[in-house]
Design an enzyme around this catalytic site. Structure first.
Site, PDB file in Angstrom:
ATOM      1  CD  GLU A 195      -2.233  -1.736   2.486  1.00 30.52           C
ATOM      2  OE1 GLU A 195      -1.457  -1.520   3.441  1.00 30.52           O
ATOM      3  OE2 GLU A 195      -3.185  -2.509   2.550  1.00 30.52           O
ATOM      4  CE1 TYR A 227       7.537   0.423  -3.487  1.00 28.18           C
ATOM      5  CE2 TYR A 227       5.807   2.017  -3.161  1.00 28.18           C
ATOM      6  CZ  TYR A 227       6.877   1.299  -2.666  1.00 28.18           C
ATOM      7  OH  TYR A 227       7.268   1.462  -1.372  1.00 28.18           O
TER       8      TYR A 227
END
Length: 150
Positions: free
Chosen positions: A101, A113
């Site tokens: 998250e 990411y």
């Protein structure tokens, strides 16, 4: 970069790094030690730069619980190296996917990411505490592992 496995003895140092990385919802040494004691949880610590990643692997999946690099050491590829190494370790633990998250407002982390092959699979509304009592959404990201080192 010198990566090593961290243990509960490192919890105070990990908590100090966490406090430098996050202004809200900082984890203390007791919380970090408790997480380290849970099955399937590991921490990789970069002793040179003061960064670490905590991951839990279970049931063929893994999740980044937290990742932090001291502000003075950022933008040197340390976070990327930590994620890549953690993905390899998670594969060794039997995981085929890695979840995490990230604050929807953290553009630098999202770019990292996505550059590693993570894709958005969900959103948690008002997940993170923000300054002035506000809340911010979290993006739930997923990648098949091991991640490709490029």
């Amino acid at each position: 970069m010198r990566l090593r496995d961290a243990s509960s003895a490192d919890a105070p140092a990990l908590a100090a790094i966490h406090a430098q990385c996050f202004s809200m919802e900082v984890w203390d040494a007791a919380a970090i030690a408790a997480l380290l004691a849970t099955p399937g949880t590991f921490v990789l610590l970069d002793e040179d730069a003061g960064g670490f990643i905590m991951v839990r692997a279970a049931g063929g999946e893994s999740e980044v619980l937290t990742l932090g690099v001291k502000p003075a050491a950022r933008r040197r590829g340390i976070a990327k190296a930590l994620v890549l190494s953690a993905s390899e370790r998670a594969v060794e633990a039997g995981a085929a996917v890695l979840f995490l998250e990230v604050n929807a407002a953290n553009n630098a982390a999202i770019a990292l990411y996505k550059g590693l092959g993570f894709g958005e699979v969900g959103r948690r509304k008002d997940y993170y505490l923000a300054p002035h009592g506000m809340r911010e959404d979290a993006l739930v990201l997923r990648a098949s592992i091991p991640l490709m080192r490029v």
